[in-house]
Design a protein around this motif. Structure first.
Motif, mmCIF file in Angstrom:
data_model
loop_
_atom_site.group_PDB
_atom_site.id
_atom_site.type_symbol
_atom_site.label_atom_id
_atom_site.label_comp_id
_atom_site.label_asym_id
_atom_site.label_seq_id
_atom_site.Cartn_x
_atom_site.Cartn_y
_atom_site.Cartn_z
ATOM 1 N N ALA A 146 0.748 -1.176 0.014
ATOM 2 C CA ALA A 146 0.088 -0.137 0.053
ATOM 3 C C ALA A 146 0.809 1.206 0.013
ATOM 4 O O ALA A 146 1.511 1.379 0.862
ATOM 5 N N LEU A 147 0.870 2.039 -1.057
ATOM 6 C CA LEU A 147 1.779 3.088 -1.197
ATOM 7 C C LEU A 147 0.730 4.534 -0.933
ATOM 8 O O LEU A 147 -0.295 4.754 -1.439
ATOM 9 N N VAL A 148 1.427 4.971 0.134
ATOM 10 C CA VAL A 148 0.430 6.400 0.626
ATOM 11 C C VAL A 148 1.483 7.383 0.205
ATOM 12 O O VAL A 148 2.708 7.579 0.736
ATOM 13 N N ILE A 149 0.941 8.277 -0.788
ATOM 14 C CA ILE A 149 1.879 9.520 -1.222
ATOM 15 C C ILE A 149 1.223 10.770 -0.585
ATOM 16 O O ILE A 149 0.320 11.084 -0.866
ATOM 17 N N VAL A 174 5.283 8.367 1.898
ATOM 18 C CA VAL A 174 6.151 8.997 1.348
ATOM 19 C C VAL A 174 5.980 10.396 1.620
ATOM 20 O O VAL A 174 4.744 10.837 1.195
ATOM 21 N N CYS A 175 6.713 10.992 2.094
ATOM 22 C CA CYS A 175 6.810 12.281 2.886
ATOM 23 C C CYS A 175 7.748 13.415 2.037
ATOM 24 O O CYS A 175 9.075 12.976 2.128
ATOM 25 N N LYS A 176 7.348 14.272 1.571
ATOM 26 C CA LYS A 176 8.191 15.462 0.803
ATOM 27 C C LYS A 176 8.989 15.926 1.794
ATOM 28 O O LYS A 176 10.183 16.467 1.475
ATOM 29 N N GLU A 216 11.819 13.435 2.870
ATOM 30 C CA GLU A 216 12.581 14.131 1.842
ATOM 31 C C GLU A 216 12.364 13.207 0.497
ATOM 32 O O GLU A 216 13.469 13.377 -0.049
ATOM 33 N N THR A 217 11.273 12.680 0.238
ATOM 34 C CA THR A 217 11.302 11.979 -0.928
ATOM 35 C C THR A 217 9.879 12.265 -1.662
ATOM 36 O O THR A 217 8.806 12.466 -0.808
ATOM 37 N N GLU A 218 9.897 12.299 -2.895
ATOM 38 C CA GLU A 218 8.654 12.504 -3.617
ATOM 39 C C GLU A 218 8.557 11.451 -4.618
ATOM 40 O O GLU A 218 9.462 10.899 -5.206
ATOM 41 N N VAL A 219 7.157 11.225 -5.073
ATOM 42 C CA VAL A 219 7.164 10.473 -6.374
ATOM 43 C C VAL A 219 7.078 11.332 -7.635
ATOM 44 O O VAL A 219 6.282 12.253 -7.418
ATOM 45 N N ALA A 229 5.367 3.418 -9.189
ATOM 46 C CA ALA A 229 5.703 4.742 -8.768
ATOM 47 C C ALA A 229 7.307 4.809 -8.765
ATOM 48 O O ALA A 229 7.985 3.966 -8.328
ATOM 49 N N THR A 230 7.768 6.122 -9.594
ATOM 50 C CA THR A 230 9.070 6.237 -9.548
ATOM 51 C C THR A 230 9.115 7.440 -8.736
ATOM 52 O O THR A 230 8.776 8.303 -8.385
ATOM 53 N N LEU A 231 10.412 7.284 -7.669
ATOM 54 C CA LEU A 231 10.746 8.279 -6.648
ATOM 55 C C LEU A 231 11.620 9.074 -6.980
ATOM 56 O O LEU A 231 12.544 8.951 -7.988
ATOM 57 N N SER A 232 12.022 10.337 -6.234
ATOM 58 C CA SER A 232 12.825 11.314 -6.628
ATOM 59 C C SER A 232 14.137 10.652 -6.106
ATOM 60 O O SER A 232 15.182 11.288 -6.592
ATOM 61 N N ASN A 233 14.489 9.603 -5.375
ATOM 62 C CA ASN A 233 15.826 9.251 -5.089
ATOM 63 C C ASN A 233 16.341 8.167 -6.072
ATOM 64 O O ASN A 233 17.175 7.643 -6.120
ATOM 65 N N GLY A 234 15.435 8.149 -7.202
ATOM 66 C CA GLY A 234 15.786 7.152 -8.379
ATOM 67 C C GLY A 234 15.341 5.792 -8.205
ATOM 68 O O GLY A 234 15.340 5.078 -9.024
#
Length: 594
Positions: A146-149, A174-176, A216-219, A229-234
């Protein structure tokens, strides 16, 4: 009088260790409480809220677990008690959350009646803690994800409800920002507050309940057709279900292709709040936008800034939501604190020097010199990372269209500022509501629906704002109303003490109050139950009693004896007249058929 025994819970629901001992005492006589009454009573070194409803006695935690409001001043109806401040609602039999913004349940205690004595027993540790955290299941497999963005109220609530209701796979939040979810409304009221003091849950909570947090991560891309889902950390995550709870992005004001000047600020995050607090001291501050964000910022910084000017498009602040009269009263309050207003005008350009704004040009031709500009012009839904798909529908504002269960498409949900959903209060008109408690409710509803529980979003929207120590409360949704009328004394606006009713025809769409608790809590209960008195009934009560409290309390089920004894006719007589008219028409029709 029948008795009601409560408090039988799974032990791990409690957020503190249980004691082997119990405190037990007579807390009241049966005759001390009328039906529908709530009283705080002392038990040992603590307090309980003793309630009598339907002939039964209940004992629960005495304060709301959001900001600590005494629940005895709230609204009791249909087995629930609603907080008088911010409308959190709890079940009096189980203590469970019925409506937000509280994140925790209130404790319930065992009650029995012996003769004329009402006896309550409680665990001393629970009595002291006065808080219950629901039991959460542990992860048992890695296959389901379960991916919670989004790390706001919707995402935080969805994550917890998944665990509470038995989801055994991975929950990834996932928290910005660099912090776990926190109480964002606090930022507009206490701009220097440290994030650690307003966290909804700490790091240890998420770790203990197998909720993985990516800070400190974003989709950056959500390809729902592939459930990838592709994340900001690659990295990337292939998910089973995704919950989009990304909230909004503050609307900016940039002219041409220029970079935003260094001294133009917005408020959305802890970092933003700290920047505003630090950079406005001793400055001439211009706030562009005269609704809630802008006005809360003005009240926070006016004592520290050299000057504060608010620029707004409407005649008075808040006019679109609260109407002219309430907006005018709020403007006068701000002006008494030396905030200046320029209304019915807009900014058309900035004059810059060394990367900073030095003055602002207005449509009216005026030029305003300023040292700092704060944009309080609302938000836009943060959904740009979602890849287009035939099964995902968006409105023009790029919000995601959901059904009443917050479902966008199979395996995809949206909650909070990003979601446009059917609101029963407006006959299922599609709306988008930027309220904190509504975001929490929608996060819960989305998680429940994924797990097979079809509970629709029927919640009544509520919000509040605090300015100069004055708390304005609101329930309902009234953008399209045809009248506003007031329950207030002659100088109610000057005293900042009133109730405003927003109506369309005979239907009350919203209620706003200032220094008149618990009117909004009562109105929320009535709207939620479909028992809100009509426009005519409330106007009649105000006309004869000078106040609307009694007609609301009677609708709630109270047998009130407060001043103003004409409330009976406001509900009974109009119904009787209507019945007589119907019967008369029927008899006339029958006679004519002869």
């Amino acid at each position: 009088v029948s008795t009601q025994s409560t408090g039988s819970r799974v032990l791990s629901h409690y957020s503190c260790p249980l004691s082997m001992d119990k405190i037990e005492a007579v807390v009241a006589k049966v005759s001390d409480l009328k039906d529908g009454e709530m009283q705080e009573r002392t038990l040992g070194e603590g307090k309980v809220l003793l309630i009598k409803e339907g002939g039964n006695f209940y004992a629960v935690g005495h304060k709301c677990l959001h900001y600590g409001a005494p629940l005895k001043g709230g609204a009791l109806m249909n087995g629930t008690v609603r907080c008088p401040w911010h409308s959190a609602c709890f079940n009096i039999k189980t203590g469970d959350i019925e409506d937000f913004p509280s994140m925790d349940c209130i404790p319930t205690y065992q009650v029995r009646v012996e003769g004329e004595n009402v006896i309550v027993s409680a665990d001393p540790n629970i009595l002291r803690e006065s808080k219950v955290t629901k039991f959460m299941h542990k992860k048992q497999n890695d296959e389901e994800i379960a991916l919670v963005i989004g790390g706001g109220p919707a995402g935080a609530t969805a994550s917890e409800v998944l665990r509470q209701e038995g989801f055994k796979g991975r929950v990834i939040l996932v928290c910005k920002e660099k912090w776990p979810p926190y109480d964002r409304p606090k930022l507009g009221k206490a701009m220097t507050i440290e994030p650690e003091k307003i966290l909804l849950r700490d790091h240890q909570f998420y770790e203990a309940h197998d909720i993985e947090i990516l800070l400190e991560t974003e989709v950056t891309l959500l390809d729902h057709d592939s459930k990838l889902a592709t994340l900001s950390n690659g990295s990337s995550i292939r998910y089973t279900v995704a919950f989009v709870c990304t909230g909004g992005v503050a609307n900016d004001l940039v002219f041409g292709n220029r970079v935003r000047p260094l001294n133009v600020l917005t408020l959305r995050t802890v970092k933003d709040a700290h920047q505003i607090a630090n950079n406005t001291k001793g400055e001439d501050v211009l706030i562009i936008g005269s609704s809630f964000i802008g006005m809360e910022v003005a009240s926070c910084i006016v004592d520290k800034a050299k000057s504060v000017t608010v620029l707004g498009m409407e005649r008075v602040p808040f006019e679109r939501v609260l109407g002219y009269d309430v907006g005018f009263a709020m403007q006068k309050l701000h002006e008494s604190k030396n905030v200046r207003f320029i209304m019915e005008d807009i900014c058309t350009d900035f004059k810059e020097q060394d990367g900073k704004v030095v003055s602002v040009l207005l449509k009216s031709g005026k030029e305003l010199k300023c040292g700092v500009v704060i944009i309080g012009a609302g938000i836009r839904p943060s959904t740009s990372f979602i890849k287009d798909s035939d099964i995902i529908k968006k409105l023009r504002d790029q919000s995601l269209i959901t059904d009443k269960y917050m479902n966008v498409a199979p395996g995809l949900y949206a909650a909070g500022d990003v979601a446009s959903f059917p609101l029963p209060l407006l006959d299922n008109k599609i709306v988008r509501i930027e309220h904190y408690a509504m975001a929490q409710a929608q996060g819960r509803i989305a998680a429940l629906h994924f797990l097979g529980h079809n509970i629709p979003c029927n919640n009544i929207p509520t919000f509040w704002t605090v300015q100069y120590g004055k708390s304005l409360r609101y329930c309902g949704y009234a953008i399209d109303y045809d009248q506003v009328f007031f329950d207030k004394e002659q100088d109610g606006f000057q005293k900042m003490q009133f109730v405003a009713y927003y109506a369309k025809g005979e239907k009350i769409l919203a209620v706003c109050s200032l220094n008149r608790d618990p009117v909004v809590a009562i109105a929320t209960q009535l709207m939620n139950a479909g028992k809100m008195p009509t426009t005519s009934q409330i106007k009649a009560a105000i006309s004869t009693d000078g106040i609307s409290n009694n007609v609301l309390k009677v609708a709630l089920g109270y047998k009130t004896t407060e001043p103003g004894r004409h409330y009976f006719k406001h509900l009974f007589i109009p119904g009787t007249i209507a019945l007589v008219v119907v019967i008369s028409l029927f008899l006339l029709k029958k006679r004519s058929n002869r």
